[in-house]
Design an enzyme around this catalytic site. Structure first.
Site: not given
Ligand SMILES: O=C(O)c1ccccc1NCC(=O)[C@H](O)[C@H](O)COP(=O)(O)O
Length: 206
Positions: A8, A127
């Site tokens: 992502c 999440d």
């Molecule tokens: O990734 C972002 O910056 C984000 C911002 C606002 C809403 C959602 C967002 N990401 C969504 C996803 O699916 C991410 O992969 C998920 O939250 C996991 O993130 P991480 O903990 O950094 O792997």
């Protein structure tokens, strides 16, 4: 079981094609303007037009206007949608597109009943919850809160890294894992070695 992988926060075509080369099953594009991984509809659709087959582009929104969602997903029939805000089932199911509903997990949440509120979802993404930060927190939540079975395929997210993904897959046995920050050089730029190691780790865990 084959654990699928979503990378992502893709912001450029080089990272998109690199992730595909290493076996990513889905790529997430963040249309939330406050995110450091934000990408414009134009740039994202230019990237999607260059993707090889058998990779799902996922358009990620946080309580977005209908006009923005329609603008993005009507440009390419491959889009899947990820609703990452407080969207209701009715709001999610109005686009005739497969969608995932993201739930940000807090202690005490009844995940099974929250999942059942989205009967038309293709999957539920679990999440981490962090006040004021809708996603991309880089934080792990308590995986033991996840029910043994859910009525929808489970996508596990939140603070996954090359170090913990194998254990996450072994412990939770999700349909897929999702990562943003854990495979980055800097916000919005992916590390090829981390992407490769993350995908390998997810496969080792299954
Ligand atoms: O990734 C972002 O910056 C984000 C911002 C606002 C809403 C959602 C967002 N990401 C969504 C996803 O699916 C991410 O992969 C998920 O939250 C996991 O993130 P991480 O903990 O950094 O792997």
């Amino acid at each position: 079981m084959n654990c699928r992988v979503k990378i992502c926060g893709i912001t450029n075509v080089e990272d998109a094609l690199m992730a595909c080369r290493h076996g990513a099953d889905a790529l997430g594009f963040v249309f939330y303007a406050k995110s450091p991984r934000y990408v414009s509809p134009e740039v994202a659709n230019d990237i999607v037009a260059q993707l090889p087959p058998f990779v799902t582009p996922v358009a990620l929104f946080v309580d977005a206007d209908e006009s923005l969602i329609t603008k993005v997903v009507t440009a390419n029939s491959r889009w899947m949608i990820q609703f990452h805000g407080s969207e209701t089932e009715a709001e999610c199911s109005g686009y005739q597109r497969p969608y995932m509903k993201a739930l940000r997990v807090k202690e005490g949440d009844d995940i099974a009943s929250l999942t059942d509120q989205y009967p038309t979802a293709s999957a539920i993404l679990l999440d981490a919850y962090k006040a004021g930060v809708p996603g991309g927190t880089g934080e792990v939540f308590n995986w033991s809160l996840i029910p043994a079975s859910l009525s929808k395929p489970l996508v596990l997210a939140g603070g996954l890294t090359v170090e913990n993904v194998e254990q996450a897959v072994k412990q939770v046995a999700p349909y897929a894992v999702d990562v943003s920050g854990g495979v980055e050089l800097s916000k919005g730029l992916k590390s090829e070695s981390k992407v490769q190691e993350f995908i390998s780790g997810a496969k080792r865990g299954q």
